[in-house]
Design a protein around this motif. Structure first.
Motif, PDB file in Angstrom:
ATOM      1  N   PRO A 158       0.794  -1.185  -0.071  1.00 40.95           N
ATOM      2  CA  PRO A 158       0.081   0.095  -0.045  1.00 40.95           C
ATOM      3  C   PRO A 158       0.975   1.233  -0.030  1.00 40.95           C
ATOM      4  O   PRO A 158       1.701   1.506   0.944  1.00 40.95           O
ATOM      5  CB  PRO A 158      -0.798  -0.137   1.210  1.00 40.95           C
ATOM      6  N   GLY A 159       0.459   2.114  -0.926  1.00 45.82           N
ATOM      7  CA  GLY A 159       1.222   3.449  -1.165  1.00 45.82           C
ATOM      8  C   GLY A 159       2.555   3.571  -1.340  1.00 45.82           C
ATOM      9  O   GLY A 159       3.157   4.427  -1.924  1.00 45.82           O
ATOM     10  N   ALA A 160       3.416   2.265  -1.856  1.00 43.23           N
ATOM     11  CA  ALA A 160       4.543   2.226  -2.485  1.00 43.23           C
ATOM     12  C   ALA A 160       4.887   2.977  -3.559  1.00 43.23           C
ATOM     13  O   ALA A 160       5.919   3.682  -3.843  1.00 43.23           O
ATOM     14  CB  ALA A 160       4.965   0.660  -2.557  1.00 43.23           C
ATOM     15  N   VAL A 161       3.821   2.898  -4.713  1.00 44.84           N
ATOM     16  CA  VAL A 161       4.083   3.449  -5.894  1.00 44.84           C
ATOM     17  C   VAL A 161       3.676   4.751  -5.780  1.00 44.84           C
ATOM     18  O   VAL A 161       4.491   5.617  -6.337  1.00 44.84           O
ATOM     19  CB  VAL A 161       3.050   2.902  -6.793  1.00 44.84           C
ATOM     20  N   ASP A 162       2.638   5.307  -4.878  1.00 41.55           N
ATOM     21  CA  ASP A 162       2.514   6.866  -4.699  1.00 41.55           C
ATOM     22  C   ASP A 162       3.968   7.497  -4.106  1.00 41.55           C
ATOM     23  O   ASP A 162       4.317   8.362  -4.487  1.00 41.55           O
ATOM     24  CB  ASP A 162       1.622   7.015  -3.544  1.00 41.55           C
ATOM     25  N   ILE A 163       4.598   6.720  -3.151  1.00 43.08           N
ATOM     26  CA  ILE A 163       5.511   7.337  -2.535  1.00 43.08           C
ATOM     27  C   ILE A 163       6.811   7.370  -3.420  1.00 43.08           C
ATOM     28  O   ILE A 163       7.441   8.304  -3.749  1.00 43.08           O
ATOM     29  CB  ILE A 163       6.304   6.262  -1.418  1.00 43.08           C
ATOM     30  N   LEU A 164       7.007   6.452  -4.326  1.00 47.44           N
ATOM     31  CA  LEU A 164       7.930   6.606  -5.359  1.00 47.44           C
ATOM     32  C   LEU A 164       7.786   7.719  -6.517  1.00 47.44           C
ATOM     33  O   LEU A 164       8.737   8.359  -6.916  1.00 47.44           O
ATOM     34  CB  LEU A 164       8.353   5.262  -6.125  1.00 47.44           C
ATOM     35  N   VAL A 165       6.458   7.713  -6.750  1.00 53.98           N
ATOM     36  CA  VAL A 165       6.159   8.952  -7.700  1.00 53.98           C
ATOM     37  C   VAL A 165       6.389  10.181  -7.035  1.00 53.98           C
ATOM     38  O   VAL A 165       6.912  11.080  -7.797  1.00 53.98           O
ATOM     39  CB  VAL A 165       4.681   8.614  -8.208  1.00 53.98           C
ATOM     40  N   ASP A 166       6.006  10.423  -5.946  1.00 53.80           N
ATOM     41  CA  ASP A 166       6.324  11.571  -5.023  1.00 53.80           C
ATOM     42  C   ASP A 166       7.751  11.791  -5.221  1.00 53.80           C
ATOM     43  O   ASP A 166       8.451  12.821  -5.317  1.00 53.80           O
ATOM     44  CB  ASP A 166       5.840  11.386  -3.733  1.00 53.80           C
ATOM     45  N   ARG A 167       8.817  10.802  -4.908  1.00 54.52           N
ATOM     46  CA  ARG A 167      10.020  10.852  -5.026  1.00 54.52           C
ATOM     47  C   ARG A 167      10.679  11.362  -6.235  1.00 54.52           C
ATOM     48  O   ARG A 167      11.516  12.171  -6.614  1.00 54.52           O
ATOM     49  CB  ARG A 167      10.982   9.761  -4.707  1.00 54.52           C
ATOM     50  N   LEU A 168       9.953  10.834  -7.548  1.00 56.80           N
ATOM     51  CA  LEU A 168      10.338  11.024  -8.808  1.00 56.80           C
ATOM     52  C   LEU A 168       9.935  12.596  -9.095  1.00 56.80           C
ATOM     53  O   LEU A 168      10.713  13.395  -9.907  1.00 56.80           O
ATOM     54  CB  LEU A 168       9.824  10.416  -9.858  1.00 56.80           C
ATOM     55  N   GLU A 169       8.792  13.279  -8.532  1.00 54.69           N
ATOM     56  CA  GLU A 169       8.358  14.367  -8.554  1.00 54.69           C
ATOM     57  C   GLU A 169       9.431  15.374  -8.128  1.00 54.69           C
ATOM     58  O   GLU A 169       9.711  16.447  -8.509  1.00 54.69           O
ATOM     59  CB  GLU A 169       6.838  14.480  -8.171  1.00 54.69           C
ATOM     60  N   GLU A 170       9.782  15.065  -6.881  1.00 57.09           N
ATOM     61  CA  GLU A 170      10.800  15.915  -6.032  1.00 57.09           C
ATOM     62  C   GLU A 170      12.169  15.873  -6.962  1.00 57.09           C
ATOM     63  O   GLU A 170      12.716  16.746  -6.967  1.00 57.09           O
ATOM     64  CB  GLU A 170      10.961  15.353  -4.753  1.00 57.09           C
ATOM     65  N   ARG A 171      12.243  14.639  -7.644  1.00 59.31           N
ATOM     66  CA  ARG A 171      13.771  14.570  -8.337  1.00 59.31           C
ATOM     67  C   ARG A 171      13.468  15.652  -9.493  1.00 59.31           C
ATOM     68  O   ARG A 171      14.541  16.301 -10.003  1.00 59.31           O
ATOM     69  CB  ARG A 171      14.040  13.150  -8.780  1.00 59.31           C
TER      70      ARG A 171
END
Length: 196
Positions: A158-171
């Motif tokens: 749960p939420g793993a893809v969301d977290i990585l997408v947020d990290r990619l957005e920040e990147r």
């Protein structure tokens, strides 16, 4: 002479950028006015006349911006060509800023690869979030993330893809900021070298 040419070209490139943004905004107003005009009942003549006048005013403003853009021509390309020419001259000279310009060029070249790859990974992650059970979307996301040297999370967590997408957005934001900062530094070096 190149300094004055650079100043003029920079002014023209900035004006072209301003006009391009204005064109986008006015084109949106034209589309919205046309949509509203199409939605008005034919019986409401007063509203039709008012909306047609608004549409005509926006269209005239858009035509004016288009004419000015046409007059400016390829301002960004000319400006970049002058920057490259001056950059090459500085690098080939004994000017100590030449080595800094070389390093900036190297970093910008890396960003030209890394930023689009990060954007693709982010977009792929967003597509996966929209189509959670889609195996093609999952495979694409895993491939895009792997290209960045990262590991795709287990989509069942749960939420793993969301977290990585947020990290990619920040990147992506950080890379864009770095690119803008490097471009600004490059321009400053190229515009101020003779005064230093």
């Amino acid at each position: 002479m190149i300094d004055e040419d650079l100043r003029i070209a920079r002014r023209r490139a900035r004006r072209r950028d301003e006009l391009a943004k204005r064109r986008t905004a006015i084109a949106g107003l034209v589309r919205e006015a046309q949509r509203r005009l199409n939605a008005i009942a034919v019986r409401d003549q007063e509203a039709v006349v008012a909306q047609e006048a608004r549409l005509q005013a926006y269209t005239m403003a858009l035509d004016t911006v288009e004419r000015e853009l046409a007059e400016l021509g390829p301002a960004e390309e000319l400006y970049e060509e002058l920057l490259v020419r001056e950059e090459r001259r500085l690098i080939e000279s004994a000017d100590p800023r030449g080595s800094e310009l070389l390093e900036i060029g190297r970093l910008l070249a890396e960003l030209d690869v890394e930023l689009p790859a990060s954007v693709r990974a982010r977009e792929s992650g967003l597509a996966l979030l929209r189509r959670a059970a889609d195996q093609d979307a999952l495979a694409d996301f895993a491939q895009q993330v792997a290209a960045l040297g990262m590991t795709a999370p287990d989509p069942r967590t749960p939420g793993a893809v969301d977290i990585l997408v947020d990290r990619l957005e920040e990147r992506c934001r950080k890379l864009e900021h770095l690119r803008d900062k490097l471009r600004t530094r490059r321009e400053r070096l190229l515009h101020t070298h003779r005064r230093a």
